[in-house]
Scaffold this active site. Structure first.
Site, PDB file in Angstrom:
ATOM      1  N   CYS A  73       8.640  12.427 -18.799  1.00  0.00           N
ATOM      2  CA  CYS A  73       8.791  12.172 -20.308  1.00  0.00           C
ATOM      3  C   CYS A  73       8.739  13.354 -21.061  1.00  0.00           C
ATOM      4  CB  CYS A  73       7.769  10.913 -20.641  1.00  0.00           C
ATOM      5  SG  CYS A  73       8.565  10.256 -21.995  1.00  0.00           S
TER       6      CYS A  73
ATOM      7  N   HIS B  51       8.918   7.454 -16.328  1.00  0.00           N
ATOM      8  CA  HIS B  51       7.520   7.552 -15.784  1.00  0.00           C
ATOM      9  C   HIS B  51       7.163   6.997 -14.472  1.00  0.00           C
ATOM     10  CE1 HIS B  51       5.372   8.480 -19.943  1.00  0.00           C
ATOM     11  NE2 HIS B  51       6.584   7.752 -20.145  1.00  0.00           N
TER      12      HIS B  51
ATOM     13  N   GLU C  64       4.996   7.152 -12.026  1.00  0.00           N
ATOM     14  CA  GLU C  64       3.653   7.125 -12.075  1.00  0.00           C
ATOM     15  C   GLU C  64       3.300   5.462 -11.977  1.00  0.00           C
ATOM     16  OE1 GLU C  64       3.432   8.060 -16.725  1.00  0.00           O
ATOM     17  OE2 GLU C  64       4.340   8.466 -14.754  1.00  0.00           O
TER      18      GLU C  64
END
Length: 545
Positions: A379, A515, A517
């Site tokens: 990001c 993102h 994750e």
């Protein structure tokens, strides 16, 4: 299909690990072939955590359908296969706003709006809606029993036993059983008082999870069972462990899943925890270790980066490497320079908002590029990498983002409404235009460039990843940057927005606007984090040589 409800509450103190306990139990039930989901009910007045400070609340977890939710939903997705949605998390603020909106519309026909029944009915409707289509739904109530804020939620779950039947509801209470070194024993009195508080609300717990730094002895569990009116086999000891992935096995070894299945009259096979045993084997048998520096602005609270930290650990599991994460304040990098970055095997810059510490992140991206250190930008981490490359390689002096310098000469990152072409014309948007540049939240398709490093890692041409940002790479300035050697490795579904960049002449330099994750799990990992940790290990080997 009849849905069964397990309501999870906490007592004595906060931060006992209700979310981890609920997720671990859900993992066991899922391993028995049951269709399971988990909900989190947050008592705070905010409508959602989207605008809350990361240093107070921790990270905002983004679901596939674009909901900004509590970080506990990240734990849920890491433990079970069911994907969370906006149905899985709601707050007091959202409930009140919906009830007040109905009142303004006249839906209540002039009735006096009260906590009971209007607020509690709204809560129950949400719970039932979230549990539709599932065998078991675990409902975690945020906060601690005794908090004023949680009373409407506790009253609602008390009523649920009446509405759906006591045979389809189970109350599981987490409580602290502290060990007093001076006395040389654990103390059960706090648990007794916590259960007493719960009883005063009208809820008799069916299961007690006793949190302690050591196993609670059988005689103390028997004492708790007697005083709290709970079967002895339903008093579960949950001691501190060095890995949260041991907890499903701990709960199963004490027969919690058997007790619950019998309680709900569910016929299902024994739980097969082979996948979790494999995770624990990989975790406890590493072939080495690497040190990865995470450069951020919220490092005083690691929970602000919870999913990133867990994803790095998952990347370590896939490479049989222990990942040591060094949290570095980006402002310290600004003031102390490159000395803060020495000794790292890789550098990661996660997402964030605001200008504070940005130049420290730019410096870190430059250090990684110039020293051939593996780099992963997420990001904002992609945006600062682009700014750094534009300034120092593409000849765009003082290139920046309009988030930080609105009138900069080279706005390489900007809202789409601020893009200007070579003639100074502003990008025109219509109702049919892409919504990127406002706030892109949730799962979005991304097409990977043929021959790119990320295409090789993912092993497929199209992926879906989750976004949470307003600013985009400015396409008007992209040609000059690409001509200097940067590769666009992924674009949005309509090919208009840059999603991934990489440096072909660098051993491993990847940055993404999304993102990754949020979709990493201990059992499956994630291609980017697995590749990043592998690159860190290879860099370390090169340094030794």
């Amino acid at each position: 299909m009849t849905t069964n409800y397990i309501f999870v509450t906490g007592g004595v103190v906060s931060s006992l690990g209700k979310g981890i306990a609920a997720a671990s139990l859900a993992a066991i039930l899922e391993a028995r072939g049951l269709n399971v989901t988990i909900m989190k009910l947050d008592p705070y007045i905010n409508v959602d955590p989207g605008t809350m400070s990361p240093t107070q609340h921790g990270e905002v977890f983004v679901t596939e359908d674009g909901a900004e939710t509590d970080l506990d939903l990240g734990h849920y997705e890491r433990f079970i296969r069911t994907k969370m949605t906006r149905r899985n998390n709601f707050t007091t603020g959202r409930i009140y706003s919906e009830v007040l909106r109905k009142e303004r519309r006249g839906d209540y026909l002039g009735a006096t709006i009260q906590v009971i029944p209007h607020i509690t009915n709204a809560i129950k409707e949400r719970i039932i809606e979230g549990g539709e289509g599932h065998d078991v739904v675990l409902v975690e109530i945020g906060g601690t029993v005794g908090d004023i804020e949680s009373l409407p939620f506790l009253e609602a779950i008390r009523q649920m036993a009446v509405d759906v039947g006591r045979e389809h509801t189970l109350y599981m209470h987490l409580t602290l059983v502290p060990y007093l070194a001076a006395a040389g024993e654990v103390k059960t009195k706090p648990t007794q008082h916590s259960v007493k508080e719960l009883l005063s609300i009208g809820i008799q717990p069916d299961v007690l999870i006793c949190r302690s730094d050591r196993a609670v002895p059988a005689n103390e569990r028997a004492k708790i069972a007697l005083f709290c009116n709970v079967p002895e086999k339903a008093v579960i000891s949950l001691k501190d462990v060095d890995s949260i992935y041991k907890i499903p096995g701990l709960l199963k070894s004490q027969g919690l899943d058997d007790y619950i299945c019998k309680r709900f009259s569910l016929t299902c096979p024994e739980a097969n925890l082979a996948e979790w045993e494999q995770v624990l084997y990989e975790e406890s048998n590493p072939g080495g270790e690497v040190t990865i520096g995470m450069i951020g602005k919220y490092v005083e609270l690691p929970d602000a980066y919870k999913s990133v930290i867990e994803a790095l650990k998952h990347g370590g599991l896939k490479n049989r490497l222990t990942v040591n994460i060094k949290l570095i304040d980006s402002q310290d990098v600004e003031t102390r320079g490159e000395e803060m970055l020495k000794g790292l095997d890789a550098i990661l810059i996660p997402g964030g908002f605001g200008y504070r510490g940005v130049e420290g992140k730019v410096l870190a991206a430059r250090y990684a590029r110039e020293h051939n250190i593996p780099y992963l930008g997420i990001c904002l981490g992609m945006q600062v990498a682009l700014m750094e490359f534009a300034r120092n390689v593409a000849g765009m002096e003082n290139a920046n983002s309009t988030e930080f310098v609105p009138d900069c000469k080279y706005p390489v990152v900007a809202l789409i409404t601020e893009w200007r072409d070579e003639d100074g014309n502003v990008e025109v948007r219509t109702e049919e235009s892409d919504l990127g540049g406002t706030m892109r939240v949730g799962g979005q398709q991304c097409h990977l460039t043929e021959g790119s490093l990320v295409r090789q890692m993912y092993g497929e041409p199209t992926i879906v990843e989750r976004h949470r940002h307003r600013y985009e790479v400015n396409n008007m300035l992209l040609k000059q940057i690409e001509a200097a050697g940067l590769r666009v490795a992924g674009r949005s579904a309509d090919n208009k927005l840059v999603e991934i960049i990489e440096l072909p002449n660098h051993p491993w330099f990847v940055a993404c606007q999304f993102h990754p994750e949020f979709t990493s799990t201990p059992r499956d990992g994630h291609p980017l984090f697995a590749g990043f940790v592998k690159a860190a290990g290879e860099y370390q080997k090169r340094q030794v040589k």
